[in-house]
Design a protein around this motif. Structure first.
Motif, PDB file in Angstrom:
ATOM      1  N   VAL A  33     -16.875 -42.530  -6.535  1.00  0.00           N
ATOM      2  CA  VAL A  33     -16.642 -41.174  -7.053  1.00  0.00           C
ATOM      3  C   VAL A  33     -17.907 -40.319  -6.941  1.00  0.00           C
ATOM      4  CG1 VAL A  33     -14.769 -41.898  -8.569  1.00  0.00           C
ATOM      5  CG2 VAL A  33     -17.104 -41.821  -9.483  1.00  0.00           C
TER       6      VAL A  33
ATOM      7  N   ASN B 167     -14.608 -36.951 -10.446  1.00  0.00           N
ATOM      8  CA  ASN B 167     -14.825 -37.747 -11.650  1.00  0.00           C
ATOM      9  C   ASN B 167     -13.881 -38.947 -11.692  1.00  0.00           C
ATOM     10  OD1 ASN B 167     -12.314 -36.941 -13.024  1.00  0.00           O
ATOM     11  ND2 ASN B 167     -13.292 -34.924 -13.156  1.00  0.00           N
ATOM     12  N   ARG B 168     -14.196 -39.896 -12.556  1.00  0.00           N
ATOM     13  CA  ARG B 168     -13.399 -41.125 -12.648  1.00  0.00           C
ATOM     14  C   ARG B 168     -11.950 -40.845 -13.033  1.00  0.00           C
ATOM     15  NH1 ARG B 168     -16.611 -46.012 -13.109  1.00  0.00           N
ATOM     16  NH2 ARG B 168     -14.823 -47.052 -14.061  1.00  0.00           N
TER      17      ARG B 168
ATOM     18  N   ASP C  33      -7.210 -48.946  -8.989  1.00  0.00           N
ATOM     19  CA  ASP C  33      -8.503 -49.564  -8.701  1.00  0.00           C
ATOM     20  C   ASP C  33      -8.776 -49.457  -7.204  1.00  0.00           C
ATOM     21  OD1 ASP C  33      -6.986 -51.625  -7.463  1.00  0.00           O
ATOM     22  OD2 ASP C  33      -6.969 -52.804  -9.302  1.00  0.00           O
TER      23      ASP C  33
ATOM     24  N   THR D  74     -18.330 -50.265  -6.212  1.00  0.00           N
ATOM     25  CA  THR D  74     -17.869 -49.899  -7.558  1.00  0.00           C
ATOM     26  C   THR D  74     -17.173 -48.540  -7.505  1.00  0.00           C
ATOM     27  OG1 THR D  74     -19.922 -48.745  -8.126  1.00  0.00           O
ATOM     28  CG2 THR D  74     -19.813 -51.121  -8.582  1.00  0.00           C
ATOM     29  N   ILE D  75     -16.298 -48.312  -8.475  1.00  0.00           N
ATOM     30  CA  ILE D  75     -15.632 -47.016  -8.577  1.00  0.00           C
ATOM     31  C   ILE D  75     -16.670 -45.922  -8.797  1.00  0.00           C
ATOM     32  CG2 ILE D  75     -14.072 -45.627  -9.995  1.00  0.00           C
ATOM     33  CD1 ILE D  75     -12.435 -48.209 -10.451  1.00  0.00           C
ATOM     34  N   LYS D  76     -17.670 -46.221  -9.600  1.00  0.00           N
ATOM     35  CA  LYS D  76     -18.757 -45.253  -9.862  1.00  0.00           C
ATOM     36  C   LYS D  76     -19.421 -44.828  -8.553  1.00  0.00           C
ATOM     37  CE  LYS D  76     -23.001 -44.789 -12.638  1.00  0.00           C
ATOM     38  NZ  LYS D  76     -23.991 -44.530 -11.584  1.00  0.00           N
TER      39      LYS D  76
ATOM     40  N   PHE E 256     -10.028 -40.022 -10.050  1.00  0.00           N
ATOM     41  CA  PHE E 256      -9.787 -41.249  -9.270  1.00  0.00           C
ATOM     42  C   PHE E 256      -8.558 -41.972  -9.805  1.00  0.00           C
ATOM     43  CE2 PHE E 256     -10.142 -45.837  -8.975  1.00  0.00           C
ATOM     44  CZ  PHE E 256     -10.364 -46.039  -7.610  1.00  0.00           C
ATOM     45  N   TYR E 257      -8.475 -42.128 -11.120  1.00  0.00           N
ATOM     46  CA  TYR E 257      -7.373 -42.898 -11.716  1.00  0.00           C
ATOM     47  C   TYR E 257      -6.034 -42.163 -11.658  1.00  0.00           C
ATOM     48  CZ  TYR E 257     -10.686 -46.389 -13.355  1.00  0.00           C
ATOM     49  OH  TYR E 257     -11.633 -47.388 -13.415  1.00  0.00           O
TER      50      TYR E 257
END
Length: 198
Positions: free
Chosen positions: A42, A48-49, A58, A37-39, A52-53
Motif C-alpha cells: 500500500v 491506505n490499508r 490478503d 507485506t500489505i504495508k 486495500f481490504y
C-alpha cells in the motif's frame, strides 16, 4: 443522474485495482509473496490499508484475482477463435496471443516463470490441453485418445516453452517471427497423425 455518478466511482475502482495489480507484480518480480507485506504494497501504490481490504482480503487473494483475470482473458481468446480451424490457420491466433502476452509481459513472465506456486501454470496447461484434445480429436478422427492426449501435451508444453524463452530473452524477436515459428511447429508436428500406428 445515477448513471452520471456511477462512472467516476467505476473509474476510481478500476484505477485502484490496476495500481494494486501493478504494485504486486512489481514486488513479486523481486521477492516471493511470503516476503511481501500489505504495508509494503500500500505504501508503494500510495493507498491506505482500508482501501486495500475493500478489494481483497490478503495478498494471496489479490494474486488469485490477478491469475483468474488472466485465465479468463486467455480462455475467452481460445473460445472466440475457431478451434476447429486452429491447426490449419494457427498464425492469426498466435499473433493475437503474443500481442496479449507482450502487452502484459511482466505479468506473463511472472506467472509463467517466476512464481513458486505452479498452480496457475498447471491450470493454464490443463485448460489449453483440453482445448487441443477436442480440436485434434475432431480433425483426426481415425486416431485414438492416447495419441490426442500425448500430442496435445507435447504441443502445449512446447508452445509455452517457446513463449517462456521469448519472455525471458526480453521478447527481442518480433511477434511475427515467434508466431511463424509456433505455426510451423504446430503444422508440421500434426503430421504425426498421418503416420501409420506401430
Amino acid at each position: 443522474m445515477n448513471e452520471i455518478k456511477k462512472h467516476p466511482v467505476d473509474r476510481r475502482v478500476r484505477k485502484t485495482r490496476h495500481l494494486l495489480r501493478q504494485g504486486l507484480i512489481s514486488l513479486l518480480m523481486k521477492k516471493s509473496i511470503h516476503e511481501i507485506t500489505i504495508k509494503e504494497l500500500v505504501e508503494l501504490v500510495d493507498i491506505n490499508r482500508g482501501t486495500f481490504y475493500l478489494h481483497c482480503k490478503d495478498l494471496n487473494d489479490l494474486l488469485h484475482q490477478i491469475e483468474d483475470e488472466m485465465m479468463q482473458e486467455l480462455t475467452t481468446m481460445l473460445e472466440t477463435n475457431n478451434v476447429g480451424e486452429l491447426q490449419k490457420q494457427s498464425y492469426p491466433f498466435f499473433i493475437e496471443l503474443l500481442r496479449y502476452i507482450e502487452d502484459n509481459a511482466d505479468l506473463c513472465l511472472l506467472l509463467l516463470t517466476k512464481t513458486e506456486d505452479r498452480a496457475f501454470f498447471n491450470k493454464l496447461k490443463r485448460t489449453i490441453e483440453k482445448d487441443c484434445f477436442n480440436t485434434f480429436s475432431q480433425l483426426y478422427r481415425h486416431s485414438d485418445a492416447f495419441s490426442y492426449e500425448t500430442f496435445s501435451a507435447f504441443t502445449v508444453s512446447g508452445s509455452i516453452g517457446v513463449i517462456q524463452l521469448w519472455l525471458e530473452n526480453g521478447h527481442k524477436e518480433s511477434i511475427e517471427t515467434v508466431a511463424t515459428t509456433l505455426t510451423k511447429i504446430l503444422e508440421h508436428g500434426a503430421k504425426f497423425f498421418e503416420l501409420p500406428s506401430s
